[in-house]
Design an enzyme around this catalytic site. Structure first.
Site, PDB file in Angstrom:
ATOM      1  N   ASP A  94      23.846 -76.368   5.788  1.00  0.00           N
ATOM      2  CA  ASP A  94      23.622 -76.994   7.098  1.00  0.00           C
ATOM      3  C   ASP A  94      22.969 -78.374   6.956  1.00  0.00           C
ATOM      4  OD1 ASP A  94      24.355 -75.796   9.497  1.00  0.00           O
ATOM      5  OD2 ASP A  94      22.748 -74.314   9.413  1.00  0.00           O
ATOM      6  N   LYS A 128      32.598 -68.687  12.624  1.00  0.00           N
ATOM      7  CA  LYS A 128      32.374 -69.137  11.239  1.00  0.00           C
ATOM      8  C   LYS A 128      32.852 -68.067  10.253  1.00  0.00           C
ATOM      9  CE  LYS A 128      28.608 -72.141  12.692  1.00  0.00           C
ATOM     10  NZ  LYS A 128      27.177 -72.352  12.938  1.00  0.00           N
ATOM     11  N   GLN A 138      21.522 -69.391  12.058  1.00  0.00           N
ATOM     12  CA  GLN A 138      21.987 -70.003  13.301  1.00  0.00           C
ATOM     13  C   GLN A 138      20.800 -70.416  14.178  1.00  0.00           C
ATOM     14  OE1 GLN A 138      25.207 -70.715  13.845  1.00  0.00           O
ATOM     15  NE2 GLN A 138      24.869 -71.583  15.874  1.00  0.00           N
TER      16      GLN A 138
HETATM   17  N1  GUN Z   1      23.310 -74.432  16.265  1.00  0.00           N
HETATM   18  C1  GUN Z   1      24.045 -75.433  16.781  1.00  0.00           C
HETATM   19  N2  GUN Z   1      24.651 -76.138  15.807  1.00  0.00           N
HETATM   20  C2  GUN Z   1      24.280 -75.568  14.642  1.00  0.00           C
HETATM   21  C3  GUN Z   1      24.585 -75.839  13.273  1.00  0.00           C
HETATM   22  O1  GUN Z   1      25.309 -76.779  12.920  1.00  0.00           O
HETATM   23  N3  GUN Z   1      24.004 -75.002  12.373  1.00  0.00           N
HETATM   24  C4  GUN Z   1      23.189 -73.976  12.722  1.00  0.00           C
HETATM   25  N4  GUN Z   1      22.644 -73.225  11.758  1.00  0.00           N
HETATM   26  N5  GUN Z   1      22.881 -73.708  13.977  1.00  0.00           N
HETATM   27  C5  GUN Z   1      23.440 -74.492  14.936  1.00  0.00           C
END
Ligand code: GUN
Length: 297
Positions: A121, A54, A98
């Site tokens: 998110d 990311k 995350q």
């Molecule tokens: N863990 C797996 N997918 C995601 C996501 O889209 N966002 C976040 N913050 N954690 C994740």
């Protein structure tokens, strides 16, 4: 009939291109640079890979980014203090913590502490609610949003089709139901969600015109569970032992790709299907957050 492959890598690259153009316009016309803060608590190896991907993509697209890596022993107070700091930081338009965090961290409480305007998110209850009622001034969660985009850009109109979602997680299954059922262009599907307690699951999945597998079990969906000509979207990313022993592990989806490939009309590969779209939609959401926070329409 063998399926055509929905190339998520290619579609994501196109979305990134559009995002980069938006970043350039924001710099040129408004002297604004979007900013994303990514918070990683602990040392889950998969999470570390995702977070680094990311941040790397932000750099490529000239989005300002900050990575905050906290120790696996971090306390709730420390995480909440960081979230509060990021909420009040004007360089930061989007905040992502995350998932999953280590067990001492109450994820719900952390998500609730994020300013909903920065919740790129779409995990905060306020944004989940907005999505459910079809209000567009919040966000759409990245993976389901990526799937909607894959369908749209592959010429699949869900209207009137039976979409069956396997899995009921808060990150994928539940929001996927909400998006597909909306009375809106690119949606209007008849939606069924099946899960671990569903009776006669294959009987239901065989009715799917669009089958979305998000159950987190390697190669769960076999050819006998799929209708001829179905569009199959595989959300799974499972590490399994490499049967050829060439490397430590191999990535497989929730769909038994080789046999379902011969039955479906379209299918997403793993890797290179849904995965790349998640990051693309995250950065798309970050631009939206930046515009909203700066009053740019
Ligand atoms: N863990 C797996 N997918 C995601 C996501 O889209 N966002 C976040 N913050 N954690 C994740």
């Amino acid at each position: 009939m063998p399926a055509s492959i929905i190339d998520g890598k290619m579609i994501a690259a196109k979305v990134h291109e559009e995002t980069a153009e938006e970043v350039a316009v924001l710099a040129r016309d408004y002297n604004v640079q979007p900013g994303l803060a990514v918070v990683l608590v602990g040392d889950d190896p998969a999470s570390r890979v995702y977070v680094n991907m990311k941040v790397k993509k932000c750099k490529e697209l000239r989005i300002y980014s900050e990575k905050h890596a906290l120790d696996k022993t971090a306390t709730m107070e420390e995480v909440l203090e960081l979230v509060k700091k990021l909420n009040n930081d004007s360089r930061i338009n989007g905040i992502l913590v995350q998932s999953p965090p280590p067990p001492q961290i109450d994820e719900d409480e952390v998500v609730a502490a994020i300013n909903p305007a920065k919740d790129v998110d779409c995990f905060h209850a306020s944004n989940v609610g907005k999505m459910l009622i079809g209000k567009n001034d919040g966000f759409v969660p990245c993976t389901p949003y990526g799937i909607m985009m894959l369908l749209e850009r592959s010429g699949v109109d869900p209207s009137g089709k039976h979409a069956v979602i396997i899995g009921r997680s808060n990150i994928v299954g539940k929001p996927m139901m909400a998006l597909l059922v909306q009375k809106a262009k690119g949606a209007n599907a008849t939606v069924t969600c099946v899960h671990s307690r569903t009776k006669n699951l294959p009987e239901i999945t065989r009715q799917a015109d669009i089958l979305i597998a998000a159950i987190g079990q390697p190669e769960f969906v076999t050819a006998d569970m799929v209708k001829d000509g179905a569009v199959v979207i595989d959300v799974g990313i499972n590490r399994v032992e490499d049967p050829n022993g060439r490397s430590n592990y191999q990535l497989v989806g929730d769909v038994k790709y080789d046999e379902v490939f011969d039955k479906a009309s379209m299918i997403t590969p793993v890797p290179g299907g849904v995965g790349p779209m998640t990051i693309a939609m995250l950065l798309h959401n970050t631009i939206k957050a930046c515009k909203q926070q700066n009053g740019i329409v």
